[in-house]
Scaffold this motif. Structure first.
Motif, PDB file in Angstrom:
ATOM      1  N   ALA A 118       0.864  -1.187   0.000  1.00 50.28           N
ATOM      2  CA  ALA A 118       0.000   0.000   0.000  1.00 50.28           C
ATOM      3  C   ALA A 118       0.899   1.234   0.000  1.00 50.28           C
ATOM      4  N   VAL A 119       1.036   1.845  -1.154  1.00 60.03           N
ATOM      5  CA  VAL A 119       1.950   2.975  -1.314  1.00 60.03           C
ATOM      6  C   VAL A 119       1.193   4.282  -1.111  1.00 60.03           C
ATOM      7  N   THR A 120       1.738   5.146  -0.257  1.00 65.12           N
ATOM      8  CA  THR A 120       1.193   6.482  -0.031  1.00 65.12           C
ATOM      9  C   THR A 120       2.242   7.496  -0.455  1.00 65.12           C
ATOM     10  N   VAL A 121       1.887   8.331  -1.420  1.00 59.65           N
ATOM     11  CA  VAL A 121       2.809   9.346  -1.926  1.00 59.65           C
ATOM     12  C   VAL A 121       2.329  10.697  -1.433  1.00 59.65           C
ATOM     13  N   GLY A 122       3.238  11.490  -0.884  1.00 62.57           N
ATOM     14  CA  GLY A 122       2.879  12.803  -0.366  1.00 62.57           C
ATOM     15  C   GLY A 122       2.919  13.858  -1.448  1.00 62.57           C
ATOM     16  N   ALA A 123       2.257  14.983  -1.126  1.00 58.91           N
ATOM     17  CA  ALA A 123       2.245  16.120  -2.042  1.00 58.91           C
ATOM     18  C   ALA A 123       2.497  17.391  -1.248  1.00 58.91           C
ATOM     19  N   PRO A 124       3.688  17.782  -0.916  1.00 59.45           N
ATOM     20  CA  PRO A 124       4.970  17.115  -1.157  1.00 59.45           C
ATOM     21  C   PRO A 124       5.336  16.084  -0.086  1.00 59.45           C
ATOM     22  N   THR A 125       4.711  16.133   1.108  1.00 58.48           N
ATOM     23  CA  THR A 125       5.041  15.162   2.147  1.00 58.48           C
ATOM     24  C   THR A 125       3.784  14.425   2.589  1.00 58.48           C
ATOM     25  N   VAL A 126       3.979  13.288   3.232  1.00 59.35           N
ATOM     26  CA  VAL A 126       2.868  12.498   3.758  1.00 59.35           C
ATOM     27  C   VAL A 126       2.473  13.092   5.115  1.00 59.35           C
ATOM     28  N   GLU A 127       1.194  13.402   5.272  1.00 60.09           N
ATOM     29  CA  GLU A 127       0.709  14.018   6.511  1.00 60.09           C
ATOM     30  C   GLU A 127       0.791  13.032   7.677  1.00 60.09           C
ATOM     31  N   GLY A 128       1.343  13.496   8.788  1.00 61.73           N
ATOM     32  CA  GLY A 128       1.392  12.703  10.010  1.00 61.73           C
ATOM     33  C   GLY A 128       2.439  11.601  10.037  1.00 61.73           C
ATOM     34  N   ALA A 129       3.219  11.450   8.997  1.00 60.38           N
ATOM     35  CA  ALA A 129       4.242  10.403   8.954  1.00 60.38           C
ATOM     36  C   ALA A 129       5.568  10.960   9.447  1.00 60.38           C
ATOM     37  N   LYS A 130       6.306  10.121  10.170  1.00 67.30           N
ATOM     38  CA  LYS A 130       7.643  10.513  10.614  1.00 67.30           C
ATOM     39  C   LYS A 130       8.499   9.275  10.789  1.00 67.30           C
ATOM     40  N   VAL A 131       9.792   9.490  10.713  1.00 66.33           N
ATOM     41  CA  VAL A 131      10.772   8.420  10.882  1.00 66.33           C
ATOM     42  C   VAL A 131      11.560   8.732  12.152  1.00 66.33           C
ATOM     43  N   VAL A 132      11.593   7.777  13.070  1.00 67.61           N
ATOM     44  CA  VAL A 132      12.317   7.933  14.328  1.00 67.61           C
ATOM     45  C   VAL A 132      13.629   7.174  14.212  1.00 67.61           C
ATOM     46  N   ALA A 133      14.734   7.855  14.529  1.00 71.35           N
ATOM     47  CA  ALA A 133      16.066   7.245  14.411  1.00 71.35           C
ATOM     48  C   ALA A 133      16.895   7.595  15.635  1.00 71.35           C
ATOM     49  N   GLU A 134      17.918   6.801  15.862  1.00 72.32           N
ATOM     50  CA  GLU A 134      18.841   7.035  16.965  1.00 72.32           C
ATOM     51  C   GLU A 134      20.228   7.291  16.402  1.00 72.32           C
ATOM     52  N   VAL A 135      20.915   8.285  16.948  1.00 75.09           N
ATOM     53  CA  VAL A 135      22.261   8.625  16.497  1.00 75.09           C
ATOM     54  C   VAL A 135      23.233   7.594  17.057  1.00 75.09           C
ATOM     55  N   VAL A 136      23.928   6.895  16.168  1.00 72.44           N
ATOM     56  CA  VAL A 136      24.910   5.890  16.572  1.00 72.44           C
ATOM     57  C   VAL A 136      26.271   6.549  16.738  1.00 72.44           C
ATOM     58  N   ASN A 137      26.679   7.322  15.741  1.00 78.22           N
ATOM     59  CA  ASN A 137      27.983   7.992  15.769  1.00 78.22           C
ATOM     60  C   ASN A 137      27.796   9.388  15.196  1.00 78.22           C
ATOM     61  N   PRO A 138      28.017  10.443  16.002  1.00 78.08           N
ATOM     62  CA  PRO A 138      27.731  11.797  15.515  1.00 78.08           C
ATOM     63  C   PRO A 138      28.712  12.320  14.470  1.00 78.08           C
ATOM     64  N   LEU A 139      29.923  11.754  14.394  1.00 76.73           N
ATOM     65  CA  LEU A 139      30.891  12.243  13.425  1.00 76.73           C
ATOM     66  C   LEU A 139      31.660  11.080  12.813  1.00 76.73           C
ATOM     67  N   VAL A 140      31.425  10.847  11.526  1.00 74.34           N
ATOM     68  CA  VAL A 140      32.136   9.817  10.778  1.00 74.34           C
ATOM     69  C   VAL A 140      32.760  10.500   9.573  1.00 74.34           C
ATOM     70  N   LYS A 141      34.047  10.261   9.352  1.00 77.28           N
ATOM     71  CA  LYS A 141      34.704  10.829   8.187  1.00 77.28           C
ATOM     72  C   LYS A 141      34.590   9.877   7.015  1.00 77.28           C
ATOM     73  N   GLY A 142      34.245  10.426   5.862  1.00 74.95           N
ATOM     74  CA  GLY A 142      34.113   9.621   4.651  1.00 74.95           C
ATOM     75  C   GLY A 142      35.465   9.350   4.012  1.00 74.95           C
ATOM     76  N   GLU A 143      35.414   8.707   2.870  1.00 69.78           N
ATOM     77  CA  GLU A 143      36.636   8.419   2.118  1.00 69.78           C
ATOM     78  C   GLU A 143      37.255   9.716   1.608  1.00 69.78           C
ATOM     79  N   LYS A 144      38.568   9.704   1.439  1.00 70.88           N
ATOM     80  CA  LYS A 144      39.258  10.880   0.930  1.00 70.88           C
ATOM     81  C   LYS A 144      38.961  11.056  -0.559  1.00 70.88           C
ATOM     82  N   VAL A 145      38.629  12.282  -0.944  1.00 67.64           N
ATOM     83  CA  VAL A 145      38.373  12.629  -2.336  1.00 67.64           C
ATOM     84  C   VAL A 145      39.495  13.546  -2.792  1.00 67.64           C
ATOM     85  N   VAL A 146      40.181  13.168  -3.863  1.00 70.70           N
ATOM     86  CA  VAL A 146      41.281  13.969  -4.387  1.00 70.70           C
ATOM     87  C   VAL A 146      40.780  14.781  -5.568  1.00 70.70           C
ATOM     88  N   VAL A 147      41.038  16.100  -5.523  1.00 69.57           N
ATOM     89  CA  VAL A 147      40.648  17.007  -6.598  1.00 69.57           C
ATOM     90  C   VAL A 147      41.934  17.490  -7.258  1.00 69.57           C
TER      91      VAL A 147
END
Length: 105
Positions: free
Chosen positions: A47-76
Protein backbone atom coordinates in the motif's frame (compact mmCIF):
# COMPACT_ATOMS: atom_id res chain seq x y z
CA UNK A 1 7.62 -1.35 5.41
CA UNK A 2 9.86 1.40 4.16
CA UNK A 3 9.76 5.15 3.64
CA UNK A 4 11.54 7.66 1.45
CA UNK A 5 12.60 10.48 3.75
CA UNK A 6 14.43 13.75 3.10
CA UNK A 7 17.27 14.45 5.54
CA UNK A 8 19.43 17.56 5.15
CA UNK A 9 18.48 17.94 1.49
CA UNK A 10 19.12 14.31 0.51
CA UNK A 11 16.61 11.50 0.05
CA UNK A 12 17.09 8.14 1.75
CA UNK A 13 15.20 4.85 1.81
CA UNK A 14 14.55 4.19 5.50
CA UNK A 15 13.68 0.76 6.87
CA UNK A 16 13.50 -0.28 10.52
CA UNK A 17 16.92 -1.46 11.71
CA UNK A 18 18.80 0.04 8.76
CA UNK A 19 21.81 2.31 9.34
CA UNK A 20 22.14 5.50 7.28
CA UNK A 21 25.07 7.85 6.77
CA UNK A 22 23.57 11.34 6.45
CA UNK A 23 25.27 14.71 6.12
CA UNK A 24 26.75 15.87 9.41
CA UNK A 25 24.19 17.14 11.91
CA UNK A 26 25.78 19.67 14.27
CA UNK A 27 23.46 19.14 17.26
CA UNK A 28 23.63 15.31 17.18
CA UNK A 29 24.88 13.38 20.20
CA UNK A 30 25.48 9.64 20.49
CA UNK A 31 22.39 7.83 21.78
CA UNK A 32 20.10 10.77 21.10
CA UNK A 33 16.77 10.15 19.31
CA UNK A 34 15.96 12.27 16.27
CA UNK A 35 12.74 12.50 14.26
CA UNK A 36 12.49 13.24 10.56
CA UNK A 37 9.08 14.50 9.43
CA UNK A 38 9.82 15.17 5.74
CA UNK A 39 8.51 11.78 4.61
CA UNK A 40 7.91 11.77 0.85
CA UNK A 41 6.63 8.20 0.36
CA UNK A 42 5.49 5.32 2.57
CA UNK A 43 5.15 1.69 1.42
CA UNK A 44 3.25 -0.49 3.89
CA UNK A 45 3.34 -4.05 2.43
CA UNK A 46 2.26 -2.91 -1.04
CA UNK A 47 0.00 0.00 0.00
CA UNK A 48 1.95 2.98 -1.31
CA UNK A 49 1.19 6.48 -0.03
CA UNK A 50 2.81 9.35 -1.93
CA UNK A 51 2.88 12.80 -0.37
CA UNK A 52 2.25 16.12 -2.04
CA UNK A 53 4.97 17.11 -1.16
CA UNK A 54 5.04 15.16 2.15
CA UNK A 55 2.87 12.50 3.76
CA UNK A 56 0.71 14.02 6.51
CA UNK A 57 1.39 12.70 10.01
CA UNK A 58 4.24 10.40 8.95
CA UNK A 59 7.64 10.51 10.61
CA UNK A 60 10.77 8.42 10.88
CA UNK A 61 12.32 7.93 14.33
CA UNK A 62 16.07 7.25 14.41
CA UNK A 63 18.84 7.04 16.97
CA UNK A 64 22.26 8.62 16.50
CA UNK A 65 24.91 5.89 16.57
CA UNK A 66 27.98 7.99 15.77
CA UNK A 67 27.73 11.80 15.52
CA UNK A 68 30.89 12.24 13.43
CA UNK A 69 32.14 9.82 10.78
CA UNK A 70 34.70 10.83 8.19
CA UNK A 71 34.11 9.62 4.65
CA UNK A 72 36.64 8.42 2.12
CA UNK A 73 39.26 10.88 0.93
CA UNK A 74 38.37 12.63 -2.34
CA UNK A 75 41.28 13.97 -4.39
CA UNK A 76 40.65 17.01 -6.60
CA UNK A 77 43.33 17.51 -9.25
CA UNK A 78 43.28 20.40 -11.71
CA UNK A 79 45.68 20.74 -14.59
CA UNK A 80 46.06 22.87 -17.69
CA UNK A 81 48.35 21.31 -20.21
CA UNK A 82 51.40 23.22 -21.44
CA UNK A 83 50.74 26.02 -18.91
CA UNK A 84 52.68 24.61 -15.92
CA UNK A 85 49.49 24.69 -13.85
CA UNK A 86 48.78 21.87 -11.44
CA UNK A 87 46.73 22.07 -8.24
CA UNK A 88 46.05 19.11 -5.99
CA UNK A 89 43.48 19.39 -3.19
CA UNK A 90 41.46 16.91 -1.23
CA UNK A 91 38.82 16.61 1.44
CA UNK A 92 36.97 14.10 3.60
CA UNK A 93 33.23 14.67 3.99
CA UNK A 94 31.75 14.45 7.50
CA UNK A 95 28.73 12.22 8.09
CA UNK A 96 26.46 11.29 10.99
CA UNK A 97 25.53 7.63 11.37
CA UNK A 98 21.91 7.04 12.40
CA UNK A 99 19.94 3.82 12.88
CA UNK A 100 16.25 3.84 11.96
CA UNK A 101 14.14 2.61 14.88
CA UNK A 102 10.60 2.95 13.55
CA UNK A 103 8.44 4.42 10.80
CA UNK A 104 5.20 5.99 12.04
CA UNK A 105 2.66 6.48 9.27
Amino acid sequence: MYAIVEINGQQFKAEAGKKLFVHHMKDAEAGKTVEFDRVLLVDNEGAVTVGAPTVEGAKVVAEVVNPLVKGEKVVVFKMKRRKDYRVKNGHRTHFTEVEVKSINA
